[in-house]
Design a protein around this motif. Sequence first.
Motif, PDB file in Angstrom:
ATOM      1  N   HIS A   4      -0.890   1.552   9.101  1.00  0.00           N
ATOM      2  CA  HIS A   4       0.363   2.199   9.663  1.00  0.00           C
ATOM      3  C   HIS A   4       1.496   1.169   9.406  1.00  0.00           C
ATOM      4  O   HIS A   4       2.083   0.763  10.417  1.00  0.00           O
ATOM      5  CB  HIS A   4       0.353   2.643  10.887  1.00  0.00           C
ATOM      6  CG  HIS A   4      -0.433   3.728  11.081  1.00  0.00           C
ATOM      7  ND1 HIS A   4      -0.791   4.948  10.647  1.00  0.00           N
ATOM      8  CD2 HIS A   4      -1.831   3.729  12.089  1.00  0.00           C
ATOM      9  CE1 HIS A   4      -1.891   5.568  11.069  1.00  0.00           C
ATOM     10  NE2 HIS A   4      -2.714   4.709  11.825  1.00  0.00           N
TER      11      HIS A   4
ATOM     12  N   PHE B 296       5.277   0.544   8.089  1.00  0.00           N
ATOM     13  CA  PHE B 296       6.637   1.332   7.794  1.00  0.00           C
ATOM     14  C   PHE B 296       7.839   0.302   7.487  1.00  0.00           C
ATOM     15  O   PHE B 296       7.856  -0.828   7.992  1.00  0.00           O
ATOM     16  CB  PHE B 296       7.086   2.018   9.026  1.00  0.00           C
ATOM     17  CG  PHE B 296       5.833   3.273   9.341  1.00  0.00           C
ATOM     18  CD1 PHE B 296       5.943   4.505   8.914  1.00  0.00           C
ATOM     19  CD2 PHE B 296       4.915   2.902  10.339  1.00  0.00           C
ATOM     20  CE1 PHE B 296       5.065   5.356   9.140  1.00  0.00           C
ATOM     21  CE2 PHE B 296       3.818   3.895  10.458  1.00  0.00           C
ATOM     22  CZ  PHE B 296       3.935   5.261   9.939  1.00  0.00           C
TER      23      PHE B 296
ATOM     24  N   HIS C  68       6.206   5.318   5.191  1.00  0.00           N
ATOM     25  CA  HIS C  68       4.864   4.718   5.174  1.00  0.00           C
ATOM     26  C   HIS C  68       4.706   4.199   4.015  1.00  0.00           C
ATOM     27  O   HIS C  68       4.455   4.964   2.728  1.00  0.00           O
ATOM     28  CB  HIS C  68       4.014   5.792   5.468  1.00  0.00           C
ATOM     29  CG  HIS C  68       2.582   5.396   5.917  1.00  0.00           C
ATOM     30  ND1 HIS C  68       1.443   6.494   5.672  1.00  0.00           N
ATOM     31  CD2 HIS C  68       2.146   4.225   6.219  1.00  0.00           C
ATOM     32  CE1 HIS C  68       0.306   5.774   5.997  1.00  0.00           C
ATOM     33  NE2 HIS C  68       0.595   4.424   6.242  1.00  0.00           N
TER      34      HIS C  68
END
Length: 555
Positions: free
Chosen positions: A77, A79, A298
């Motif tokens: 994850h 970003f 993402h």
Amino acid sequence: MTAPLARAVRAGFLSCLLGVVAVGCADDRASKTSHPRGVLLISLDTVRADRLGTYGYDRPTSPFLDELARRSAVFEHAFVQLPGTLPSHMSMLTGLYPAEHGVYPPAGRLPDAIPMLQEVFNRAGWTTGGFVEGGYMHEDFGFARGFDAWSSEAQLVYDDIERTLARGLSFVDDLEGDEPFFLFLHSYAVHDPYFPPEPYASDFDALPVEGAFAPTGPNFVAFNRGELEITPEALTWYSNAYDASIRYVDDQLRAFFAELEARGVLDETLVVVTSDHGEEFLEHGSMVHVQIYPETLHVPLIVSGPSVEARRIESVVESVDLAPTVLALAGLESAEIAFSGESLVPLMRGERETTPGTAYAESYLDSSRALIRRSGDSLFHYKEQRRLDDNKKSHPMPQEFDLEAPGGRLTFFARSFRRPRTLTFYDGEAAFFEAKPPVDQGVRIDVPLPADRQSEVIRVVADGCVSPQELGESEDARCLAVLLAAIDPPQRNAKLFDLEVDPTAQDNLASSHGEVVEAFSRRLGAYAERSDNAGENLTLDPEHIDRLKSLGYLN
């Protein structure tokens, strides 16, 4: 979230800054860890994580990167802070949020007072090379600083990446003995226009559709303005061409890494593969990368090399974490430079359990901002768009905005940099409210408006704010960040998604999760808004403008 820290740059990089935890100091464990001879940072422009096999995609777009990931630390994850090439790469290479480095399209330039990752390596005696493909990665924006060898040359065709990788190999070949090196490579090969070469186009069924417009940046901009239409068949073509482009790049990387291995440098090189943003395919009504949803924010983050164990890491991380992480892995964590990001090395080594983590994102095209944060079994993506007065300014002071109704309240979030500063609110010429935000800490300020206002314009003035040009090179260019959060009654357009069960962010939970929405909105207040006082502006030449237009960046 790691609070933004004051930057300090001094020659030598020999001692730790007292109290700087984002970078930290070398310890006994670090001294026992083998550090790499070289660092290779690869940024693949416009690659969204969910189009790679290692992130769950079911098409064969990335067999080489998938192989690399199996022996790497993979961040599930990761970003970016803004889905735009220029500000996103600046956040990568400075470890600062966009509001802190202040570099926004179309002509923002990084102030000399703000150090970049490659400069730290260069000053520590490493040979540095940077090879990119122009556009918003041009040296005029500040990207060439700290590189011994640099090229932003591109021929605006699909195989630019082959020349970029070849320049990287030539750089390695020119190294002498065990000379330490930092090599940064960037390519637009996946960015629009989507025209993958054969056999990739045929293999991914990415052949043109009759009657559909060509998948170029200017055409997608026209679509987003409502001037063109996309049929389902055309959308499939564009998406397939995007996938085919990724596979083409993946094969080029396989050949490049084979050459590095043949030269005997791969085993002693830290490798980081990531992207500056993803791409939209009508998941939320737009094309390319203009909104702040998972498809644009993402990105892959794959790290391999000496002392890096294969591991899947579920914590939420950000692009601003990249610079402190790379320096720590390279053994330069004692460099006297502070970041808003934090080193991810403890997560990579299993020395810190998976943490929720928080990622911040913003759009420079509108007033929307977002936070991504894990909470229990949920991975929340919160997006908020303020409806603010068009005349609102962040910097330079004074800041002015119009209000129609008398009375009411304003809610501000403010943060001072370098020292406390006094905010004074004026109704016409009369001061009616003062506040002093603390240093490096966002604070909420409720301002009661005079019931008998003398003017429809409220003016906000901060003491002691000067432009970067008036500061010395070693001084921090930041002054004050101010966000007008609400006019009573609050004006907020909030959306909340749980990416664990809704990875494409389609089901808005805001109405049923009021407490979560309020918590995220308050947390957003700790992040600085864009500061026009931080960045510098440059004049673009005609050739540069044409390149940006071809990529869809300028109309």
